[in-house]
Motif scaffolding. Structure first.
Motif, PDB file in Angstrom:
ATOM      1  N   TRP A 175      44.934  78.672  51.141  1.00 20.46           N
ATOM      2  CA  TRP A 175      44.100  79.874  51.253  1.00 20.46           C
ATOM      3  C   TRP A 175      44.177  80.727  49.997  1.00 20.46           C
ATOM      4  N   ARG A 176      44.999  80.311  49.044  1.00 23.62           N
ATOM      5  CA  ARG A 176      45.018  81.043  47.775  1.00 23.62           C
ATOM      6  C   ARG A 176      44.061  80.438  46.768  1.00 23.62           C
ATOM      7  N   LYS A 177      43.444  79.324  47.145  1.00 28.86           N
ATOM      8  CA  LYS A 177      42.491  78.689  46.240  1.00 28.86           C
ATOM      9  C   LYS A 177      41.086  79.233  46.455  1.00 28.86           C
ATOM     10  N   THR A 178      40.926  80.125  47.405  1.00 30.97           N
ATOM     11  CA  THR A 178      39.591  80.616  47.740  1.00 30.97           C
ATOM     12  C   THR A 178      39.566  82.139  47.777  1.00 30.97           C
ATOM     13  N   LYS A 179      38.368  82.674  47.560  1.00 26.26           N
ATOM     14  CA  LYS A 179      38.176  84.107  47.771  1.00 26.26           C
ATOM     15  C   LYS A 179      37.155  84.330  48.866  1.00 26.26           C
ATOM     16  N   TYR A 235      47.768  95.546  60.201  1.00 29.06           N
ATOM     17  CA  TYR A 235      48.265  94.586  59.222  1.00 29.06           C
ATOM     18  C   TYR A 235      47.164  93.642  58.741  1.00 29.06           C
ATOM     19  N   THR A 236      46.495  93.000  59.664  1.00 32.13           N
ATOM     20  CA  THR A 236      45.488  91.997  59.294  1.00 32.13           C
ATOM     21  C   THR A 236      44.329  92.647  58.534  1.00 32.13           C
ATOM     22  N   ALA A 237      43.962  93.866  58.923  1.00 28.96           N
ATOM     23  CA  ALA A 237      42.904  94.577  58.208  1.00 28.96           C
ATOM     24  C   ALA A 237      43.304  94.775  56.745  1.00 28.96           C
ATOM     25  N   SER A 238      44.531  95.229  56.522  1.00 27.15           N
ATOM     26  CA  SER A 238      45.008  95.428  55.149  1.00 27.15           C
ATOM     27  C   SER A 238      45.049  94.113  54.385  1.00 27.15           C
ATOM     28  N   ALA A 239      45.529  93.066  55.063  1.00 28.91           N
ATOM     29  CA  ALA A 239      45.661  91.769  54.403  1.00 28.91           C
ATOM     30  C   ALA A 239      44.292  91.259  53.952  1.00 28.91           C
ATOM     31  N   ILE A 240      43.273  91.426  54.783  1.00 24.41           N
ATOM     32  CA  ILE A 240      41.937  90.972  54.407  1.00 24.41           C
ATOM     33  C   ILE A 240      41.421  91.775  53.214  1.00 24.41           C
ATOM     34  N   LEU A 241      41.636  93.081  53.243  1.00 26.84           N
ATOM     35  CA  LEU A 241      41.169  93.900  52.120  1.00 26.84           C
ATOM     36  C   LEU A 241      41.849  93.498  50.816  1.00 26.84           C
ATOM     37  N   ALA A 242      43.139  93.217  50.890  1.00 22.93           N
ATOM     38  CA  ALA A 242      43.877  92.861  49.671  1.00 22.93           C
ATOM     39  C   ALA A 242      43.559  91.441  49.210  1.00 22.93           C
ATOM     40  N   PHE A 243      43.587  90.484  50.145  1.00 21.58           N
ATOM     41  CA  PHE A 243      43.483  89.088  49.735  1.00 21.58           C
ATOM     42  C   PHE A 243      42.040  88.622  49.560  1.00 21.58           C
ATOM     43  N   ALA A 244      41.129  89.178  50.320  1.00 22.18           N
ATOM     44  CA  ALA A 244      39.737  88.767  50.162  1.00 22.18           C
ATOM     45  C   ALA A 244      39.035  89.606  49.101  1.00 22.18           C
ATOM     46  N   ASN A 262      40.676  92.075  47.036  1.00 26.34           N
ATOM     47  CA  ASN A 262      41.556  92.609  45.987  1.00 26.34           C
ATOM     48  C   ASN A 262      41.619  94.135  45.988  1.00 26.34           C
ATOM     49  N   LYS A 263      41.470  94.735  47.162  1.00 23.30           N
ATOM     50  CA  LYS A 263      41.514  96.193  47.235  1.00 23.30           C
ATOM     51  C   LYS A 263      42.955  96.695  47.196  1.00 23.30           C
ATOM     52  N   PRO A 264      43.170  97.872  46.628  1.00 24.31           N
ATOM     53  CA  PRO A 264      44.530  98.419  46.502  1.00 24.31           C
ATOM     54  C   PRO A 264      45.052  98.963  47.824  1.00 24.31           C
ATOM     55  N   ARG A 315      45.325  94.405  40.609  1.00 22.07           N
ATOM     56  CA  ARG A 315      46.050  93.167  40.897  1.00 22.07           C
ATOM     57  C   ARG A 315      46.627  93.126  42.299  1.00 22.07           C
ATOM     58  N   SER A 316      45.946  93.767  43.218  1.00 22.44           N
ATOM     59  CA  SER A 316      46.469  93.844  44.588  1.00 22.44           C
ATOM     60  C   SER A 316      46.716  92.452  45.171  1.00 22.44           C
ATOM     61  N   ARG A 317      45.757  91.558  44.973  1.00 23.66           N
ATOM     62  CA  ARG A 317      45.877  90.214  45.556  1.00 23.66           C
ATOM     63  C   ARG A 317      47.131  89.504  45.035  1.00 23.66           C
ATOM     64  N   ASP A 318      47.256  89.444  43.709  1.00 23.33           N
ATOM     65  CA  ASP A 318      48.427  88.781  43.114  1.00 23.33           C
ATOM     66  C   ASP A 318      49.725  89.460  43.521  1.00 23.33           C
TER      67      ASP A 318
END
Length: 291
Positions: A41-45, A137-146, A148-150, A189-192
């Motif tokens: 899941w890190r290979k996709t946005k 938690y999941t809401a934050s994770a989607i914002l960060a990982f999908a 890249n929101k801070p 760099r939120s995602r990374d």
DNA sequence: ATCCGGCGCT
DNA sequence: AGCGCCGGAT
């Protein structure tokens, strides 16, 4: 005797100096550059793929999620595609991951996003949290990982890393920790950053290498309702349906209990809780998975 | 036998 | 605020 413009009552909120932040960024991101885990899941946005991974990762170790994630996306490559699927097939693809109610919540969320959000996974926390199965938690994770929101993402791994690295009190509230965590996100760099923190927590600062508060105990699996629930779901997935006895619910439980080799009262309790979670439905003559 | 954890309900 | 939900690893 200066008068403060704002009389802050509780300003115990730790402020992290810029220099300290930069040091931490360097330490964690440098480590990550050499040690990042290779996760599908890190290979996709694609926000839909991230959504699927987050639902699965809520409850299951990374290694077990991997094959389910890949199979899921190959079966339902888009959210529209998933939204049209029957619940029974969604449960089938989920079977073995655990927490079956969440497979249905993922399906419901897909339907809602197609119907109400024009197939687009929302970009803000409020809309995300209104969807079934998506909490803070999941809401934050989607914002960060999908996207890249801070947005601070704090699971137990990251919580442990932040407390350890910033010498925060173990008793820090979730809210205060979020305030600190937000300051720490490197710009753009939120995602990374969050991936790095998770990997660092999972492989370096494990719960064993740090001293972290006692964990809650899990009731034994043997003899539990959830054991019976699992058996019933697997039974329904293979048989399709269970005949409802004319003599009533108790007789049905007894007959099913005999097949499953589980005490009837436990089968009855499991059936009720499964029904309560919407995982099974009672029709005229039979018990089935929902449509 | 014990551990792992986010969400939803009460 | 606290509990129940999952199955596999250890």
């Amino acid at each position: 005797m200066q008068k403060k413009p704002k009389p802050e009552k509780k300003e115990a909120l730790p402020h992290i100096p810029l220099k300290t932040r930069r040091q931490l960024h360097k330490k964690i991101l440098t480590w990550y550059a050499r040690n990042a885990r290779d996760l599908p899941w890190r290979k996709t946005k694609d926000p839909y793929a991230i959504l699927v991974s987050e639902f699965m990762l809520q409850q299951t170790q990374v290694e077990r999620v991997k094959p389910y994630y890949l199979a899921w996306l190959s079966q339902w490559p888009t959210i529209t595609c998933l939204s049209r699927e029957r619940p029974a097939n969604v449960l089938r693809a989920w079977s073995g991951l655990g927490y079956n109610a969440r497979a249905l919540r993922l399906l419901q969320t897909a339907k809602r996003i197609v119907q109400e959000h024009n197939n687009k996974i929302p970009h803000n926390k409020e809309d995300l949290q209104r969807l079934p199965g998506i909490g803070a938690y999941t809401a934050s994770a989607i914002l960060a990982f999908a996207y890249n929101k801070p947005e601070p993402v704090i699971d137990t791994n990251i919580r442990r890393v932040l407390i350890h690295e910033c010498s925060l009190p173990h008793t820090i509230s979730a809210q205060d920790l979020a305030t600190v965590a937000k300051q720490l996100i490197p710009k753009g760099r939120s995602r990374d950053w969050h991936n790095a923190l998770m990997d660092y927590g999972a492989t370096v600062l494990t719960s064993k290498t740090t001293n972290i508060p006692p964990t809650t105990k899990q009731p034994s699996f043997e003899g539990s309702t959830r054991q019976a629930r699992g058996a019933i779901i697997r039974h329904l997935l293979s048989k399709g349906a269970v005949k409802l006895s004319r003599e009533g619910f108790e007789t049905t439980s007894k007959e099913l209990a005999k097949q499953l080799q589980i005490a009837p009262e436990r089968v009855a309790a499991a059936l009720e809780s499964l029904h309560n979670d919407g995982i099974i439905v009672f029709r005229k003559n039979q018990i089935t998975l929902p449509d």
